[in-house]
Design a protein around this motif. Structure first.
Motif, mmCIF file in Angstrom:
data_model
loop_
_atom_site.group_PDB
_atom_site.id
_atom_site.type_symbol
_atom_site.label_atom_id
_atom_site.label_comp_id
_atom_site.label_asym_id
_atom_site.label_seq_id
_atom_site.Cartn_x
_atom_site.Cartn_y
_atom_site.Cartn_z
ATOM 1 N N LYS A 64 0.835 -1.214 0.000
ATOM 2 C CA LYS A 64 0.000 0.000 0.000
ATOM 3 C C LYS A 64 0.864 1.256 0.000
ATOM 4 O O LYS A 64 0.591 2.210 -0.727
ATOM 5 N N ALA A 112 2.485 1.755 -3.361
ATOM 6 C CA ALA A 112 1.507 2.271 -4.328
ATOM 7 C C ALA A 112 1.390 3.783 -4.197
ATOM 8 O O ALA A 112 1.268 4.506 -5.189
ATOM 9 N N LEU A 113 1.468 4.263 -2.977
ATOM 10 C CA LEU A 113 1.390 5.704 -2.722
ATOM 11 C C LEU A 113 2.691 6.403 -3.107
ATOM 12 O O LEU A 113 2.684 7.423 -3.795
ATOM 13 N N ASN A 130 4.741 7.031 -6.854
ATOM 14 C CA ASN A 130 4.343 8.126 -7.733
ATOM 15 C C ASN A 130 4.961 9.427 -7.207
ATOM 16 O O ASN A 130 4.577 9.906 -6.143
ATOM 17 N N ASN A 142 2.619 12.043 -5.928
ATOM 18 C CA ASN A 142 2.069 11.826 -4.582
ATOM 19 C C ASN A 142 3.052 12.289 -3.509
ATOM 20 O O ASN A 142 2.657 12.899 -2.513
ATOM 21 N N ILE A 187 -5.385 5.301 -4.272
ATOM 22 C CA ILE A 187 -4.579 4.077 -4.254
ATOM 23 C C ILE A 187 -5.325 2.856 -3.724
ATOM 24 O O ILE A 187 -4.834 1.760 -3.829
ATOM 25 N N SER A 191 -7.387 -0.335 -3.368
ATOM 26 C CA SER A 191 -7.758 -1.329 -4.389
ATOM 27 C C SER A 191 -9.193 -1.762 -4.191
ATOM 28 O O SER A 191 -9.761 -1.614 -3.148
#
Length: 147
Positions: free
Chosen positions: A115, A118-119, A122, A125, A145, A147
């Motif tokens: 998690k 995923a943040l 980027n 972000n 982000i 899911s």
């Protein structure tokens, strides 16, 4: 799992050392009853023993300790430092963003890291995390982000 919820986020903390940064981020988890106080101490001890291995990306630290050190519930807190702090990472210092992780199993640890990655994978972000002025901005980031 408690992941960057409002009570687990503090912006512009005035800390001056890696220990203080880890303790402040960890105390956010303690105050919510997600980890025991000894877990925060274990994170600091891990840093002293193993060095800044958890400074995984430029400006980003992910301190954690072992589940048996006192994790009650999988959780992640976020501390943005008012002034960056050097943890001793040749590549990724100074640290501006601290995410304290508490996981009660290796599966949870992987889930939390996925998690977070995923943040944080980027750059946009990360820029938003550096500049946000209110928790509502974190909510909209997280919304992108899940899911």
């Amino acid at each position: 799992m408690k992941f960057l919820e409002k009570n687990l986020v503090e912006l512009d903390a005035a800390v001056t050392s890696p220990d203080e940064a880890i303790q402040t981020a960890g105390n956010l988890l303690v105050e919510e009853g997600l980890v025991e106080e000894q877990y925060v101490e274990a994170m600091v001890q891990s840093y002293h023993k193993n060095g800044p291995y958890f400074v995984l990306a430029p400006q980003i630290a992910l301190p954690h300790a072992r589940p048996e050190d006192g994790v009650k519930e999988a959780s992640v807190s976020f501390l943005r430092l008012m002034h960056p702090v050097r943890f001793g990472s040749a590549v990724n210092d100074p640290v501006h963003l601290v995410f304290a992780l508490g996981a009660s199993s290796s599966d949870e640890h992987l889930e939390i890291l996925q998690k977070l990655m995923a943040l944080l994978n980027n750059p946009e972000n990360v820029k938003k995390l550096m500049e946000m002025t209110a928790y509502s901005e974190m909510e909209s980031l997280l919304g992108g982000i899940h899911s």
